[in-house]
Every structure is written in C-alpha cells, then in structure tokens.
Write an enzyme that holds these catalytic residues in place. Structure first.
Site, short mmCIF file in Angstrom:
data_model
loop_
_atom_site.label_atom_id
_atom_site.label_comp_id
_atom_site.label_asym_id
_atom_site.label_seq_id
_atom_site.Cartn_x
_atom_site.Cartn_y
_atom_site.Cartn_z
N LYS A 62 -9.22 8.74 2.31
CA LYS A 62 -9.82 7.40 2.20
C LYS A 62 -11.24 7.39 2.73
O LYS A 62 -12.03 6.50 2.40
CB LYS A 62 -8.96 6.38 2.95
CG LYS A 62 -7.61 6.09 2.31
CD LYS A 62 -6.86 5.02 3.06
CE LYS A 62 -5.50 4.72 2.44
NZ LYS A 62 -4.52 5.83 2.64
N PHE A 106 1.12 -3.35 4.13
CA PHE A 106 1.38 -4.72 4.57
C PHE A 106 2.82 -5.09 4.21
O PHE A 106 3.33 -4.75 3.15
CB PHE A 106 0.43 -5.69 3.88
CG PHE A 106 -0.96 -5.71 4.47
CD1 PHE A 106 -1.31 -4.90 5.53
CD2 PHE A 106 -1.93 -6.55 3.94
CE1 PHE A 106 -2.58 -4.92 6.07
CE2 PHE A 106 -3.21 -6.58 4.46
CZ PHE A 106 -3.55 -5.77 5.53
N CYS A 150 0.80 -1.23 0.00
CA CYS A 150 0.00 0.00 0.00
C CYS A 150 0.83 1.27 0.00
O CYS A 150 0.27 2.38 0.00
CB CYS A 150 -0.95 -0.01 1.19
SG CYS A 150 -2.15 -1.36 1.12
N GLU A 152 -0.21 5.70 13.31
CA GLU A 152 0.33 6.89 12.66
C GLU A 152 0.09 8.16 13.48
O GLU A 152 0.87 9.10 13.39
CB GLU A 152 -0.19 7.05 11.23
CG GLU A 152 -1.64 7.30 11.03
CD GLU A 152 -1.94 7.56 9.56
OE1 GLU A 152 -1.13 8.21 8.88
OE2 GLU A 152 -2.99 7.09 9.09
N HIS A 208 -9.84 2.82 0.02
CA HIS A 208 -8.44 2.41 0.04
C HIS A 208 -8.16 1.54 -1.19
O HIS A 208 -8.49 0.35 -1.22
CB HIS A 208 -8.16 1.64 1.32
CG HIS A 208 -6.70 1.34 1.54
ND1 HIS A 208 -5.71 1.63 0.62
CD2 HIS A 208 -6.05 0.76 2.59
CE1 HIS A 208 -4.54 1.25 1.08
NE2 HIS A 208 -4.72 0.71 2.27
N HIS A 245 -2.27 8.38 6.13
CA HIS A 245 -2.67 7.11 5.53
C HIS A 245 -4.13 6.84 5.89
O HIS A 245 -4.93 6.50 5.02
CB HIS A 245 -1.76 5.99 6.02
CG HIS A 245 -2.04 4.67 5.40
ND1 HIS A 245 -1.82 4.40 4.07
CD2 HIS A 245 -2.56 3.52 5.92
CE1 HIS A 245 -2.16 3.15 3.79
NE2 HIS A 245 -2.62 2.60 4.90
#
Length: 429
Positions: A341, A405, A169, A320, A346, A309
């Site tokens: 998002k 990931f 990602c 984060e 996403h 993110h």
C-alpha cells in the site's frame, strides 16, 4: 483424493501500470503511484491525494458499448480477468461452462457510476426529487454490486457458481478464499477470483474525510502513504483490480500449466467490537493466522514472508504487528514484512486480491516488495518491514493478511509449487 487449489493466471489493473508486468515493475522498483487526485477537483477535501490508475478502456480492449454499460470498477475487473485467462493458457471453450466459477470481491460496488448518475438526476443536488427519465438504462446494474461478478461471468462464459463477496477491505482475500472452497468441495474446477474497486469519487473522499482516516499530506503525494512509519498520518485512497485463475491442482498439472502458488490456508475472523476500531492485542487476526496455519499443517516457522495489511494508520499498523507476534512468536522478528500500500495505495475491497497477486509474483521471482517511504521508526512497530528497497529472499511460504471495517480479519497462506510446504496440503475441514 483431496482436491487442492492453485493459481495459474494473474491479471492486474493497478496504479502505476495496467497489466501484471507493469504492476510487478512498480513493486520491485519501489515506485509510488500516489498523486494529487485528477478524477475530480479535490480542492474542497481534507485529503486530496490518491493512487489512480491511468486507464484507457478502449486501449484495454473494451468496446464503446461495454464502456457505456459498465462502471469503472467493472471495466477493471473484466480487463484483469482477460489477462488472467491469457496468462493461464486455459482454453475456456474446452471447459464445461457449468464447471467454471466466478468469485469477485468489492467493498463499495459501482460507486462512480452511482454518484455520476445521482449528480445528473438531481441536477447536481439541487433537486430533492430526482427524475428517473434522465438516468441511463443500466442504472439498476450500478445499484446491485453483484453486477461486477456478473460482468466477469459473462466475459468468460461461466455457468457455475458466480458470486460477489463484500466484506469491506478483506473482500479481495475472502473472494479468493471462496473460490478455493468451491474448488475443494468439487463445485467447480476453475474459478476466476479476485476483486475490484474504483472508489475515488467525492462521496468516498467525504466519508473518509469525516473520520480522518485518509492522509492530509497533500503537499507531498509521492510520500503520503507511509505504513509502519513513525510520521504516518492516514492511508491513501486508491483504485484497481486483480483477478486470478484458480484451478484444481491435478488438472492444472495434467495440462502442463505454470503454477504460481498453491493456496494452502485460508481463514477469517471478526472482532465483534467496533465498526472501525481495532483491539490493540491483535487477537482476532492472530486467530485467523493460526487457523490458516493449521489447515496447511504448517508450523509458524514455515512462514518466510508476511504481506501485511499495512494501511498506514497507527491503529492498524500496531494492531497487526501485535497479531504477527502473537501468532508467529519470536519468528515474527526473523522474517521480512512489508506493505505494498506504500506504493499502490489502499483500494478498499480490491487491495486483498492485488496483494495476493503480489505474493504470487513474489514467490515466483523470490523477491520481497518493499515498504516505500518507511524512513522513521515507530518504536511500537519493531519488525523487519523491508524499508524503501525490494529484497531478494528465499521463500516457500507467504502469509497475506487483511483487516476491514466491521471488524473483519482474514489470513491466507500461499506455498511455492513443488515444495514440502505445498505437499503438506490442507487438512480436511
């Protein structure tokens, strides 16, 4: 002379509208593009919502032969690249083709094409031994992710470095960072950089269902994506693409190009910890931010907005938030932070580039996109997440981060052209 990289063109194929301006309207109006999945029947799945692109390849200018040959993700990338080139005002025919590069990111490659072909070849899974004679002639291209970069390269006539970057990602950020490095080191003068993914398919849904990463809020798709909200319950899968023209700054100025932003810092780190897990202290993301700030020769207080993110999982949002506090200190409490998002979902490897496009437009228009659906406070996420409504805000420097990931953590800094922050430049590595 130090070579510097700037963004001069933006193209986007995203949920909520095809094209740069439609994308910006979605963000600035705080509209969500999430809905029940229509690309296949999702009834068997735990999560049945997604952010889909209303995409007509013929209306977007693709020929029947291109549509047949290219996976949906490749179609998105080519259409985005065309818009970016047109927006930049570049005359590609006047460029030396060996000085033109392509850097495209993707997390899952040609997922839709591969799944469709497997279903056909295996007679919907009933045959263990598949018959290759039923496959399309270009099936091999679906199996090679670099096909996505090659399609964009073919479209623009690039004979310089052409590469596919796949780091989960963070692919969309890392592909742009790779393009910046090509410009800075002198390997290219212009790059088409961005990312694409079209993962809304049964196999992808099954994978995320298995680890319960996606939201089960099927009864209210519009409000299912809730980054930083106390009632969030997973991310909303999406698709899309954004591609930018990244070029050497002096050449862009010499031709009178409109510059959206200068990319002044880029760094990546890995947590070497877990495929999907994150350490709560956010140390690796904070280190990436620190390195990017060092390259840009900027103090943390120079950051005016953080594009998070913000996936909408408790683990990520808290991770984060901790990283921002660790790297930016008290200043983290004083600046707006938001996650797009919440509106466009996403889109895995594509989202980093989509977010950079959003940052470039935000800098140009001096408006911070909101975090839609943020109505219930999570006490562990206590920064200014710009809930529900976009906000006018003076910005010279924007920080965009990604988390993927595999433990990937990436940070990128964009500066408004003509400002002191842009003039500081990037340090020599």
């Amino acid at each position: 002379m130090t070579r510097r990289a700037v963004i001069t063109g933006v193209g986007a194929v995203v949920p909520g509208g095809v094209g740069r301006e439609a994308f910006w309207r979605t963000l600035s109006e705080g509209r969500t593009a999430t809905r029940r999945i229509t690309l296949f029947d999702p009834a068997a799945f735990r999560s049945q919502v997604a952010a889909e692109v209303d995409f007509d390849p013929a209306a977007a200018g693709l020929t029947p032969r291109q549509v047949r040959r290219m996976d949906r993700a490749a179609q998105f990338a080519v259409v985005s690249a065309r818009e970016a080139v047109a927006d930049s005002g570049l005359d590609l025919a006047a460029l030396a083709p060996e000085r033109l590069a392509v850097s495209i990111g993707s997390a899952v490659g040609c997922t839709m094409g591969l799944e469709e072909e497997y279903v056909t070849l295996s007679d919907s899974g009933r045959k263990w031994l598949v018959d290759h004679e039923y496959g399309v002639p270009h099936l091999y291209g679906y199996m090679v992710p670099s096909t996505l970069a090659a399609e964009v390269g073919r479209e623009v006539g690039a004979e310089g470095p052409v590469a596919l970057v796949s780091t989960g990602c963070t692919s969309g950020l890392d592909s742009i960072g790779h393009a910046v490095q090509l410009i800075e080191e002198g390997s290219a003068d212009v790059a088409l950089a961005g990312a694409t993914d079209a993962p809304i398919s049964p196999i992808t849904s099954a994978c995320f269902d298995a680890i319960k990463a996606t939201t089960p809020s099927n009864d209210d798709p519009e409000h299912a994506s809730r980054p930083f909200d106390g009632e969030r319950d997973g991310f909303v899968l999406a698709e899309g693409s954004a591609v930018m023209v990244v070029e050497e700054r002096e050449a862009a100025l010499a031709r009178g190009a409109r510059i959206y932003a200068e990319i002044v810092g880029f760094a990546g780190r890995s947590n070497a910890y877990h495929m999907t897990g994150l350490k709560p202290d956010g140390r690796e993301m904070a280190e990436a931010i620190d390195v990017a700030l060092g390259q840009a020769r900027l103090d943390p207080t120079a950051v005016d907005y953080v594009n998070a993110h913000g996936s909408g999982t408790k683990q990520n949002d808290r991770h984060e938030t901790a990283a921002f506090k660790r790297s930016l200190g008290q200043h983290a409490y004083d600046i707006p932070v938001s996650s797009i998002k919440s509106m466009v979902g996403h889109s895995l490897g594509a989202i980093g580039s989509i977010e950079v496009a959003a940052c470039a437009l935000a800098l140009e228009r001096q408006v911070v996109p909101p975090t839609a659906n943020l109505t219930t406070k999570d006490p562990l996420c206590d920064l200014d997440y710009v809930p529900v409504t976009a906000r006018e805000h003076a910005m010279d420097v924007v920080l965009s981060v990604g988390s993927g990931f595999g433990g990937f953590q990436t940070a990128m800094l964009l500066a408004r052209p003509g400002t002191a922050a842009a003039a500081a430049g990037r340090s020599t590595r």
